[in-house]
Design a protein around this motif. Sequence first.
Motif, PDB file in Angstrom:
ATOM      1  N   SER A  34       0.867  -1.173   0.000  1.00  0.00           N
ATOM      2  CA  SER A  34       0.000   0.000   0.000  1.00  0.00           C
ATOM      3  C   SER A  34       0.905   1.224   0.000  1.00  0.00           C
ATOM      4  O   SER A  34       2.132   1.105   0.070  1.00  0.00           O
ATOM      5  N   GLU A  35       0.340   2.392  -0.078  1.00  0.00           N
ATOM      6  CA  GLU A  35       1.158   3.600  -0.159  1.00  0.00           C
ATOM      7  C   GLU A  35       0.422   4.767   0.467  1.00  0.00           C
ATOM      8  O   GLU A  35      -0.783   4.709   0.728  1.00  0.00           O
ATOM      9  N   PHE A  36       1.156   5.840   0.733  1.00  0.00           N
ATOM     10  CA  PHE A  36       0.554   7.090   1.163  1.00  0.00           C
ATOM     11  C   PHE A  36       1.140   8.207   0.311  1.00  0.00           C
ATOM     12  O   PHE A  36       2.242   8.078  -0.237  1.00  0.00           O
ATOM     13  N   SER A  37       0.398   9.289   0.172  1.00  0.00           N
ATOM     14  CA  SER A  37       0.817  10.398  -0.678  1.00  0.00           C
ATOM     15  C   SER A  37       1.125  11.629   0.165  1.00  0.00           C
ATOM     16  O   SER A  37       0.429  11.907   1.151  1.00  0.00           O
ATOM     17  N   VAL A  38       2.165  12.346  -0.216  1.00  0.00           N
ATOM     18  CA  VAL A  38       2.528  13.593   0.436  1.00  0.00           C
ATOM     19  C   VAL A  38       2.872  14.623  -0.633  1.00  0.00           C
ATOM     20  O   VAL A  38       3.249  14.282  -1.759  1.00  0.00           O
ATOM     21  N   ASN A  39       2.757  15.874  -0.254  1.00  0.00           N
ATOM     22  CA  ASN A  39       3.079  16.990  -1.140  1.00  0.00           C
ATOM     23  C   ASN A  39       4.464  17.512  -0.775  1.00  0.00           C
ATOM     24  O   ASN A  39       4.690  17.956   0.350  1.00  0.00           O
ATOM     25  N   LEU A  41       7.053  20.276  -2.131  1.00  0.00           N
ATOM     26  CA  LEU A  41       7.319  21.409  -3.021  1.00  0.00           C
ATOM     27  C   LEU A  41       6.387  21.417  -4.230  1.00  0.00           C
ATOM     28  O   LEU A  41       6.794  21.672  -5.365  1.00  0.00           O
ATOM     29  N   GLY A  42       5.119  21.107  -3.968  1.00  0.00           N
ATOM     30  CA  GLY A  42       4.110  21.166  -5.006  1.00  0.00           C
ATOM     31  C   GLY A  42       3.951  19.898  -5.821  1.00  0.00           C
ATOM     32  O   GLY A  42       3.052  19.828  -6.674  1.00  0.00           O
ATOM     33  N   GLU A  43       4.768  18.889  -5.565  1.00  0.00           N
ATOM     34  CA  GLU A  43       4.679  17.628  -6.296  1.00  0.00           C
ATOM     35  C   GLU A  43       4.165  16.529  -5.375  1.00  0.00           C
ATOM     36  O   GLU A  43       4.614  16.415  -4.229  1.00  0.00           O
ATOM     37  N   ILE A  44       3.228  15.729  -5.843  1.00  0.00           N
ATOM     38  CA  ILE A  44       2.671  14.632  -5.054  1.00  0.00           C
ATOM     39  C   ILE A  44       3.567  13.410  -5.206  1.00  0.00           C
ATOM     40  O   ILE A  44       3.757  12.902  -6.317  1.00  0.00           O
ATOM     41  N   LEU A  45       4.114  12.960  -4.088  1.00  0.00           N
ATOM     42  CA  LEU A  45       4.959  11.770  -4.065  1.00  0.00           C
ATOM     43  C   LEU A  45       4.176  10.618  -3.450  1.00  0.00           C
ATOM     44  O   LEU A  45       3.420  10.804  -2.490  1.00  0.00           O
ATOM     45  N   ARG A  46       4.367   9.424  -3.979  1.00  0.00           N
ATOM     46  CA  ARG A  46       3.676   8.220  -3.513  1.00  0.00           C
ATOM     47  C   ARG A  46       4.701   7.310  -2.849  1.00  0.00           C
ATOM     48  O   ARG A  46       5.558   6.711  -3.508  1.00  0.00           O
ATOM     49  N   ILE A  47       4.617   7.216  -1.527  1.00  0.00           N
ATOM     50  CA  ILE A  47       5.602   6.490  -0.733  1.00  0.00           C
ATOM     51  C   ILE A  47       5.002   5.172  -0.249  1.00  0.00           C
ATOM     52  O   ILE A  47       3.880   5.158   0.273  1.00  0.00           O
ATOM     53  N   PRO A  48       5.711   4.058  -0.407  1.00  0.00           N
ATOM     54  CA  PRO A  48       5.156   2.774   0.063  1.00  0.00           C
ATOM     55  C   PRO A  48       5.017   2.751   1.578  1.00  0.00           C
ATOM     56  O   PRO A  48       5.897   3.222   2.299  1.00  0.00           O
ATOM     57  N   SER A  49       3.900   2.211   2.049  1.00  0.00           N
ATOM     58  CA  SER A  49       3.700   2.101   3.498  1.00  0.00           C
ATOM     59  C   SER A  49       4.659   1.094   4.106  1.00  0.00           C
ATOM     60  O   SER A  49       5.155   1.278   5.217  1.00  0.00           O
ATOM     61  N   ARG A  50       4.907   0.014   3.364  1.00  0.00           N
ATOM     62  CA  ARG A  50       5.849  -1.005   3.819  1.00  0.00           C
ATOM     63  C   ARG A  50       6.572  -1.581   2.612  1.00  0.00           C
ATOM     64  O   ARG A  50       6.011  -1.672   1.509  1.00  0.00           O
ATOM     65  N   VAL A  51       7.821  -1.962   2.813  1.00  0.00           N
ATOM     66  CA  VAL A  51       8.649  -2.590   1.790  1.00  0.00           C
ATOM     67  C   VAL A  51       9.144  -3.911   2.355  1.00  0.00           C
ATOM     68  O   VAL A  51       9.672  -3.952   3.471  1.00  0.00           O
ATOM     69  N   HIS A  52       8.954  -4.985   1.605  1.00  0.00           N
ATOM     70  CA  HIS A  52       9.431  -6.293   2.034  1.00  0.00           C
ATOM     71  C   HIS A  52      10.506  -6.771   1.070  1.00  0.00           C
ATOM     72  O   HIS A  52      10.270  -6.868  -0.139  1.00  0.00           O
ATOM     73  N   LEU A  53      11.695  -7.049   1.600  1.00  0.00           N
ATOM     74  CA  LEU A  53      12.824  -7.424   0.755  1.00  0.00           C
ATOM     75  C   LEU A  53      12.932  -8.934   0.637  1.00  0.00           C
ATOM     76  O   LEU A  53      12.687  -9.662   1.596  1.00  0.00           O
ATOM     77  N   SER A  54      13.334  -9.382  -0.531  1.00  0.00           N
ATOM     78  CA  SER A  54      13.532 -10.809  -0.752  1.00  0.00           C
ATOM     79  C   SER A  54      14.959 -11.236  -0.444  1.00  0.00           C
ATOM     80  O   SER A  54      15.258 -12.433  -0.416  1.00  0.00           O
ATOM     81  N   ALA A  55      15.863 -10.273  -0.219  1.00  0.00           N
ATOM     82  CA  ALA A  55      17.262 -10.581   0.084  1.00  0.00           C
ATOM     83  C   ALA A  55      17.862  -9.425   0.869  1.00  0.00           C
ATOM     84  O   ALA A  55      17.309  -8.318   0.893  1.00  0.00           O
ATOM     85  N   ARG A  56      18.976  -9.681   1.511  1.00  0.00           N
ATOM     86  CA  ARG A  56      19.672  -8.654   2.271  1.00  0.00           C
ATOM     87  C   ARG A  56      20.087  -7.514   1.331  1.00  0.00           C
ATOM     88  O   ARG A  56      20.673  -7.752   0.273  1.00  0.00           O
ATOM     89  N   PRO A  57      19.798  -6.263   1.691  1.00  0.00           N
ATOM     90  CA  PRO A  57      20.122  -5.161   0.776  1.00  0.00           C
ATOM     91  C   PRO A  57      21.624  -4.924   0.667  1.00  0.00           C
ATOM     92  O   PRO A  57      22.341  -4.898   1.662  1.00  0.00           O
ATOM     93  N   GLU A  58      22.084  -4.776  -0.558  1.00  0.00           N
ATOM     94  CA  GLU A  58      23.474  -4.411  -0.836  1.00  0.00           C
ATOM     95  C   GLU A  58      23.464  -3.363  -1.943  1.00  0.00           C
ATOM     96  O   GLU A  58      22.575  -3.358  -2.794  1.00  0.00           O
ATOM     97  N   PHE A  59      24.457  -2.478  -1.926  1.00  0.00           N
ATOM     98  CA  PHE A  59      24.434  -1.347  -2.843  1.00  0.00           C
ATOM     99  C   PHE A  59      25.710  -1.240  -3.678  1.00  0.00           C
ATOM    100  O   PHE A  59      26.346  -0.195  -3.713  1.00  0.00           O
ATOM    101  N   PRO A  60      26.097  -2.301  -4.383  1.00  0.00           N
ATOM    102  CA  PRO A  60      27.312  -2.210  -5.202  1.00  0.00           C
ATOM    103  C   PRO A  60      27.099  -1.267  -6.383  1.00  0.00           C
ATOM    104  O   PRO A  60      26.100  -1.357  -7.101  1.00  0.00           O
TER     105      PRO A  60
END
Length: 208
Positions: A34-39, A41-60
């Motif tokens: 699900s998601e929630f919306s916020v404003n 600087l005049g732009e509507i952003l859609r942010i996920p309420s929850r994120v479920h990862l399938s693996a440990r996050p890595e940022f190579p």
Amino acid sequence: MVEKTFPEAFPVPLRGQSVNAVATLKVSSGYVYSEFSVNVLGEILRIPSRVHLSARPEFPGLGLLERQMAFCLLTRSTDGFQRQAALREILHINKPWSIPFVIALIGDYVVEIVQDIYAALPDLERDVVSTFIRTNPAFYQLTRDRVMSYWDCYYRPQFRRSDYVGFKLLRQLDAICGIEQRRGPSANSCAGIRADRNEPRPSENSQG
């Protein structure tokens, strides 16, 4: 679906970098989001309420901005330890697009997360925080309602209302924004919030 919608949690000028950040997270495709919306600087952003990862996050290979966006999304993790670790990575960013992820966690049921935000409050950019809260009064009120409900559900035996960190944080934010002090919802909203969040009662040694 996730690859198309999650980048919309960030402003259009950053959309290319946000696509890279989302791709790195390996978000589970079997989780119902699900998601929630916020404003912002005049732009509507859609942010996920929850994120479920399938693996440990890595940022190579991710640049700094992309890493910051990935950590913002990780503050929405279904794992409370990941939410807290990610929060600590984004508290210093102080950008209009990062502040919504910080403010949202004020309404988290894990008290250690709220304590981290309270401790970092002097380092947050007041103008950025105030602008966001004033532009999103309904979202801020929902956050306030969650603080009240989680205190009533989980922390009332441990803390008086005046001593609970969530209320202390809200009082300071109200002062920063020039918002008149007001009482929260009645304490009987506990059951509705718990069902809405679909999260278990926190225990001393776990964060879910």
